[in-house]
Design a protein around this motif. Structure first.
Motif, mmCIF file in Angstrom:
data_model
loop_
_atom_site.group_PDB
_atom_site.id
_atom_site.type_symbol
_atom_site.label_atom_id
_atom_site.label_comp_id
_atom_site.label_asym_id
_atom_site.label_seq_id
_atom_site.Cartn_x
_atom_site.Cartn_y
_atom_site.Cartn_z
ATOM 1 N N ASP A 34 57.742 29.767 -5.314
ATOM 2 C CA ASP A 34 58.216 31.084 -6.178
ATOM 3 C C ASP A 34 59.246 31.820 -4.956
ATOM 4 O O ASP A 34 60.059 32.623 -5.398
ATOM 5 C CB ASP A 34 56.973 32.029 -6.173
ATOM 6 N N LYS A 37 62.638 30.416 -5.755
ATOM 7 C CA LYS A 37 63.196 30.932 -6.799
ATOM 8 C C LYS A 37 63.502 32.455 -6.721
ATOM 9 O O LYS A 37 64.752 32.496 -7.145
ATOM 10 C CB LYS A 37 62.093 30.644 -8.064
ATOM 11 N N LYS A 38 62.978 33.253 -6.170
ATOM 12 C CA LYS A 38 63.183 34.721 -6.098
ATOM 13 C C LYS A 38 63.884 35.038 -4.961
ATOM 14 O O LYS A 38 64.529 36.303 -4.905
ATOM 15 C CB LYS A 38 61.889 35.417 -6.142
#
Length: 309
Positions: A34, A37-38
């Motif tokens: 995560d 991705k962010k």
């Protein structure tokens, strides 16, 4: 040649090792993906990731210690290996407990509702200083573990002295009494994070009680996200307190197990229970945390679809 109970112990403790590694590894992996991705990571995910890493190391040290203590007790009692293992255990143990305490405090500050100026100031500042807080946990754990290791290394001579003693009572005093100081002290120092977590729990309960009382006055029949968040946080903190309490009760049982008749069986059972703390609490985090739970469900669904294809 190992006896039946020793074989059972090895099977159970290795099973706990695998589950603990998979559970904590899953927490770290989901948050890391995560993060990639962010291009950023939330404070809660940052705490969870560091907690998972510390527990992976803690479980590894605990399993190694348990196997050597039970299967090779003679070597363990007369070798400096005990100093090395206990130093690493103290470090990762403290790190895990302090990271868990930070997680409990973070839940409290983000979910509870109070109007006190100090609470509001902490609530506003927590996201900005969470990295420094975790670094502070590291700064606390490292010197404590090093001091414990140095103390045990200094007292290592009692093993050598005990080998030359013929009187059993004298051997007991030489080989055990000095060992109590660093071990007992390391247990007592964890009262601080336990007390902080307990206070967070009590304040969360109070906040939930006040919130429920207000909602009854303005009943709408709709779902109450704030109440659900309170309940989830209380479950997480409660599980931590219960597991930590059992963890240190059985740590003391292991320390004083030589006074018991079935010394080896007591040690084996206690070691199995001890590993439930870094294992069980992490599994509860996966079940209660929405993101971790949903990621696990998606993973199972993808696997089911892949099998069908």
């Amino acid at each position: 040649m190992f006896y039946t109970e020793e074989n059972i112990f090895v099977i159970i403790i290795i099973g706990e090792f695998i589950i603990g590694m998979l559970g904590n590894g899953y927490i770290g992996l989901v948050n890391w993906i995560d993060w990639i991705k962010k291009k950023k990571i939330s404070s809660i995910d940052f705490i969870l990731t560091n907690l998972a890493i510390s527990r992976i190391c803690l479980i590894g040290v605990m399993v190694l210690n348990g196997i050597i203590m039970v299967l090779y007790s003679d070597v363990y009692a007369t070798n400096k290996l005990i100093v090395i293992i206990y130093t690493f255990w103290t470090f990762f143990n403290y790190l895990s407990i302090w990271f868990s305490t930070c997680l409990n405090v973070f839940y409290f500050l983000k979910i509870a509702s109070f109007s006190h100026p100090l609470f509001l100031w902490l609530k506003w500042r927590i996201d900005r200083v969470v990295h420094w807080i975790l670094l502070g946990c590291f700064a606390i754990s490292l010197p404590v573990s090093l001091m414990t290791g140095l103390e045990l290394s200094h007292d290592y001579r009692f093993y050598k002295i005990a080998q030359h003693k013929r009187n059993i009572t004298e051997m007991f005093h030489v080989s055990r009494i000095q060992y109590f100081d660093p071990v007992t002290l390391s247990h007592l120092l964890t009262v601080v994070p336990f007390a902080v977590s307990l206070i967070s729990f009590l304040l969360l309960v109070r906040s939930l009680w006040r919130h429920t009382k207000q909602m009854k006055l303005h009943a709408t029949g709709c779902r109450d996200p704030s109440r659900q968040a309170h309940v989830r946080a209380i479950k997480i903190v409660t599980s931590f307190l219960v597991f930590l309490f059992l963890y240190y009760v059985f740590s003391l049982v292991v320390t004083f197990s030589y006074l018991m008749t079935e010394h080896k069986l007591v040690v084996m059972f206690s070691e199995i229970v001890l590993i439930l703390y870094p294992l069980g609490h992490s599994l509860i985090l996966i079940i209660i945390n929405n993101k971790l739970r949903q990621a696990f469900v998606r993973m199972l669904m993808c696997r089911k679809i892949a099998c069908m294809i």
